[in-house]
Scaffold this active site. Structure first.
Site, PDB file in Angstrom:
ATOM      1  N   ARG A  30      36.490  10.813 -85.527  1.00  0.00           N
ATOM      2  CA  ARG A  30      37.792  11.433 -85.314  1.00  0.00           C
ATOM      3  C   ARG A  30      37.788  12.910 -85.671  1.00  0.00           C
ATOM      4  O   ARG A  30      38.838  13.536 -85.741  1.00  0.00           O
ATOM      5  CB  ARG A  30      38.837  10.745 -86.201  1.00  0.00           C
ATOM      6  CG  ARG A  30      39.062   9.303 -85.848  1.00  0.00           C
ATOM      7  CD  ARG A  30      40.156   8.757 -86.744  1.00  0.00           C
ATOM      8  NE  ARG A  30      40.412   7.376 -86.406  1.00  0.00           N
ATOM      9  CZ  ARG A  30      41.628   6.872 -86.198  1.00  0.00           C
ATOM     10  NH1 ARG A  30      42.690   7.613 -86.316  1.00  0.00           N
ATOM     11  NH2 ARG A  30      41.779   5.611 -85.894  1.00  0.00           N
ATOM     12  N   TYR A  33      39.692  15.837 -83.735  1.00  0.00           N
ATOM     13  CA  TYR A  33      41.143  15.839 -83.933  1.00  0.00           C
ATOM     14  C   TYR A  33      41.486  16.285 -85.363  1.00  0.00           C
ATOM     15  O   TYR A  33      42.305  17.194 -85.565  1.00  0.00           O
ATOM     16  CB  TYR A  33      41.674  14.429 -83.661  1.00  0.00           C
ATOM     17  CG  TYR A  33      43.172  14.310 -83.756  1.00  0.00           C
ATOM     18  CD1 TYR A  33      44.010  15.116 -82.982  1.00  0.00           C
ATOM     19  CD2 TYR A  33      43.764  13.380 -84.611  1.00  0.00           C
ATOM     20  CE1 TYR A  33      45.389  14.991 -83.061  1.00  0.00           C
ATOM     21  CE2 TYR A  33      45.141  13.255 -84.688  1.00  0.00           C
ATOM     22  CZ  TYR A  33      45.952  14.061 -83.920  1.00  0.00           C
ATOM     23  OH  TYR A  33      47.305  13.942 -84.005  1.00  0.00           O
ATOM     24  N   ASP A  34      40.838  15.650 -86.347  1.00  0.00           N
ATOM     25  CA  ASP A  34      41.151  15.959 -87.752  1.00  0.00           C
ATOM     26  C   ASP A  34      40.951  17.443 -88.059  1.00  0.00           C
ATOM     27  O   ASP A  34      41.819  18.106 -88.617  1.00  0.00           O
ATOM     28  CB  ASP A  34      40.229  15.177 -88.708  1.00  0.00           C
ATOM     29  CG  ASP A  34      40.405  13.673 -88.599  1.00  0.00           C
ATOM     30  OD1 ASP A  34      41.236  13.227 -87.790  1.00  0.00           O
ATOM     31  OD2 ASP A  34      39.701  12.943 -89.328  1.00  0.00           O
ATOM     32  N   LYS A  37      43.385  19.891 -86.345  1.00  0.00           N
ATOM     33  CA  LYS A  37      44.696  19.944 -86.996  1.00  0.00           C
ATOM     34  C   LYS A  37      44.602  20.647 -88.343  1.00  0.00           C
ATOM     35  O   LYS A  37      45.518  21.379 -88.740  1.00  0.00           O
ATOM     36  CB  LYS A  37      45.249  18.529 -87.169  1.00  0.00           C
ATOM     37  CG  LYS A  37      45.690  17.884 -85.858  1.00  0.00           C
ATOM     38  CD  LYS A  37      46.984  18.488 -85.325  1.00  0.00           C
ATOM     39  CE  LYS A  37      47.525  17.684 -84.152  1.00  0.00           C
ATOM     40  NZ  LYS A  37      48.790  18.223 -83.634  1.00  0.00           N
ATOM     41  N   VAL A  76      50.966   0.251 -81.131  1.00  0.00           N
ATOM     42  CA  VAL A  76      52.313  -0.215 -80.759  1.00  0.00           C
ATOM     43  C   VAL A  76      52.374  -0.612 -79.279  1.00  0.00           C
ATOM     44  O   VAL A  76      52.736  -1.753 -78.967  1.00  0.00           O
ATOM     45  CB  VAL A  76      53.400   0.826 -81.146  1.00  0.00           C
ATOM     46  CG1 VAL A  76      54.760   0.416 -80.630  1.00  0.00           C
ATOM     47  CG2 VAL A  76      53.426   1.016 -82.663  1.00  0.00           C
ATOM     48  N   PHE A  79      50.085  -3.837 -78.695  1.00  0.00           N
ATOM     49  CA  PHE A  79      50.618  -5.107 -79.204  1.00  0.00           C
ATOM     50  C   PHE A  79      51.844  -5.551 -78.401  1.00  0.00           C
ATOM     51  O   PHE A  79      51.982  -6.725 -78.065  1.00  0.00           O
ATOM     52  CB  PHE A  79      50.993  -4.985 -80.687  1.00  0.00           C
ATOM     53  CG  PHE A  79      49.813  -5.059 -81.636  1.00  0.00           C
ATOM     54  CD1 PHE A  79      48.520  -5.209 -81.168  1.00  0.00           C
ATOM     55  CD2 PHE A  79      50.013  -4.986 -83.017  1.00  0.00           C
ATOM     56  CE1 PHE A  79      47.434  -5.280 -82.043  1.00  0.00           C
ATOM     57  CE2 PHE A  79      48.941  -5.056 -83.903  1.00  0.00           C
ATOM     58  CZ  PHE A  79      47.651  -5.194 -83.417  1.00  0.00           C
ATOM     59  N   GLN A  97      43.683  -2.972 -92.722  1.00  0.00           N
ATOM     60  CA  GLN A  97      44.007  -1.544 -92.785  1.00  0.00           C
ATOM     61  C   GLN A  97      45.520  -1.378 -92.652  1.00  0.00           C
ATOM     62  O   GLN A  97      46.171  -2.191 -91.996  1.00  0.00           O
ATOM     63  CB  GLN A  97      43.259  -0.758 -91.681  1.00  0.00           C
ATOM     64  CG  GLN A  97      43.637  -1.049 -90.241  1.00  0.00           C
ATOM     65  CD  GLN A  97      42.831  -2.176 -89.609  1.00  0.00           C
ATOM     66  OE1 GLN A  97      42.451  -3.125 -90.277  1.00  0.00           O
ATOM     67  NE2 GLN A  97      42.587  -2.087 -88.307  1.00  0.00           N
TER      68      GLN A  97
HETATM   69  N1  UDP Z   1      44.563  -1.285 -83.701  1.00  0.00           N
HETATM   70  C1  UDP Z   1      44.406  -2.661 -83.531  1.00  0.00           C
HETATM   71  N2  UDP Z   1      44.543  -3.174 -82.263  1.00  0.00           N
HETATM   72  C2  UDP Z   1      44.852  -2.414 -81.166  1.00  0.00           C
HETATM   73  C3  UDP Z   1      45.021  -1.005 -81.359  1.00  0.00           C
HETATM   74  C4  UDP Z   1      44.869  -0.473 -82.627  1.00  0.00           C
HETATM   75  O1  UDP Z   1      44.143  -3.412 -84.485  1.00  0.00           O
HETATM   76  O2  UDP Z   1      44.968  -2.972 -80.055  1.00  0.00           O
HETATM   77  C5  UDP Z   1      44.439  -0.742 -85.067  1.00  0.00           C
HETATM   78  C6  UDP Z   1      43.506   0.458 -85.170  1.00  0.00           C
HETATM   79  O3  UDP Z   1      42.159   0.035 -85.396  1.00  0.00           O
HETATM   80  C7  UDP Z   1      44.092   1.180 -86.363  1.00  0.00           C
HETATM   81  C8  UDP Z   1      45.606   0.861 -86.304  1.00  0.00           C
HETATM   82  O4  UDP Z   1      45.720  -0.274 -85.439  1.00  0.00           O
HETATM   83  O5  UDP Z   1      43.599   0.643 -87.578  1.00  0.00           O
HETATM   84  C9  UDP Z   1      46.444   2.015 -85.736  1.00  0.00           C
HETATM   85  O6  UDP Z   1      45.836   2.478 -84.570  1.00  0.00           O
HETATM   86  P1  UDP Z   1      46.459   3.609 -83.636  1.00  0.00           P
HETATM   87  O7  UDP Z   1      45.426   3.945 -82.608  1.00  0.00           O
HETATM   88  O8  UDP Z   1      47.806   3.201 -83.155  1.00  0.00           O
HETATM   89  O9  UDP Z   1      46.703   4.877 -84.572  1.00  0.00           O
HETATM   90  P2  UDP Z   1      45.913   5.547 -85.803  1.00  0.00           P
HETATM   91  O10 UDP Z   1      46.826   5.337 -86.956  1.00  0.00           O
HETATM   92  O11 UDP Z   1      44.592   4.859 -86.016  1.00  0.00           O
HETATM   93  O12 UDP Z   1      45.779   6.976 -85.415  1.00  0.00           O
END
Ligand code: UDP
Length: 200
Positions: A30, A33-34, A37, A76, A79, A97
């Site tokens: 990452r 991006y990190d 920013k 979001v 899911f 996490q």
């Molecule tokens: N994640 C997951 N399933 C998915 C998409 C994301 O379990 O279908 C997890 C991902 O590994 C991370 C968290 O959800 O730990 C949030 O992911 P996202 O990409 O939304 O944003 P982030 O906070 O990582 O930038």
């Protein structure tokens, strides 16, 4: 300047205070991006200090709500789409996490308050309690009556995916008198409704 919780990298301090410098791997998955920013924050502060520019930095954590892109791959939209199609939700890794999700209206309210304040430095603007991705998935299945459950994808979790993310928002509360008003299930219900109207 719209910054991000990603500037903390995979943080070692919980919750993350604005004064925390972070734990970011400059060559990690990452890192573009990190570091971009982090550099943008540095430039903003340099312009503020050297040129007296009137600046604000907002470190935005995970935001959600209507008008998210349906297919951007974040947790979001993934899911909710999966739940509406009665498919199992794809958990990357063990789902332990955590993230702190903020409803978009609360975020905008916080940014607006920061704009009108005299705070030049930075302010993080999220409060909703830390929640594991596992709990989050269960909440979405509950709200959508999805019987398909969960599916674990250990191979999908990229290195550098932060293990815990939770902001310390005392400054936003005391200086900006900001407090989010939309709880997770209300915000998610509105977002699910939006996705229902747009999904095929
Ligand atoms: N994640 C997951 N399933 C998915 C998409 C994301 O379990 O279908 C997890 C991902 O590994 C991370 C968290 O959800 O730990 C949030 O992911 P996202 O990409 O939304 O944003 P982030 O906070 O990582 O930038």
């Amino acid at each position: 300047m719209a910054s991000t919780s990603e500037i903390y990298g995979d943080p070692l301090e919980h919750p993350q205070k604005e004064t925390y410098w972070g734990h970011a791997d400059p060559v990690g998955f990452r890192s573009v991006y990190d570091e971009a920013k982090r550099f943008a924050e540095a430039l903003t502060m340099a312009y503020h200090r050297f040129h007296n520019l009137d600046t604000r930095i907002v470190r935005i954590f995970n935001t959600y709500g209507p008008r998210m892109r349906l297919d951007d791959g974040r947790v979001v939209p993934n899911f909710i789409q999966q739940a509406l199609q009665k498919n199992p939700l794809t958990i990357y890794g063990d789902g332990l996490q955590t993230r702190s999700f903020c409803y978009v209206d609360d975020l905008i309210d916080g940014i607006y308050r920061l704009l009108l304040s005299d705070e030049h430095f930075r302010s993080i603007l999220e409060i909703l309690p830390e929640i594991s991705i596992l709990q989050f998935a269960k909440e979405i299945n509950l709200l959508t009556n999805n019987p398909a459950g969960l599916e674990f994808h250990n191979d999908q979790r990229l290195g550098d995916d932060p293990q815990r993310r939770q902001p310390e928002i005392t400054r936003a509360q005391t200086i900006l008198h900001w407090n989010p008003s939309i709880d997770l299930s209300t915000g998610l219900s509105r977002t699910i409704q939006y996705f229902k109207e747009r999904s095929i």
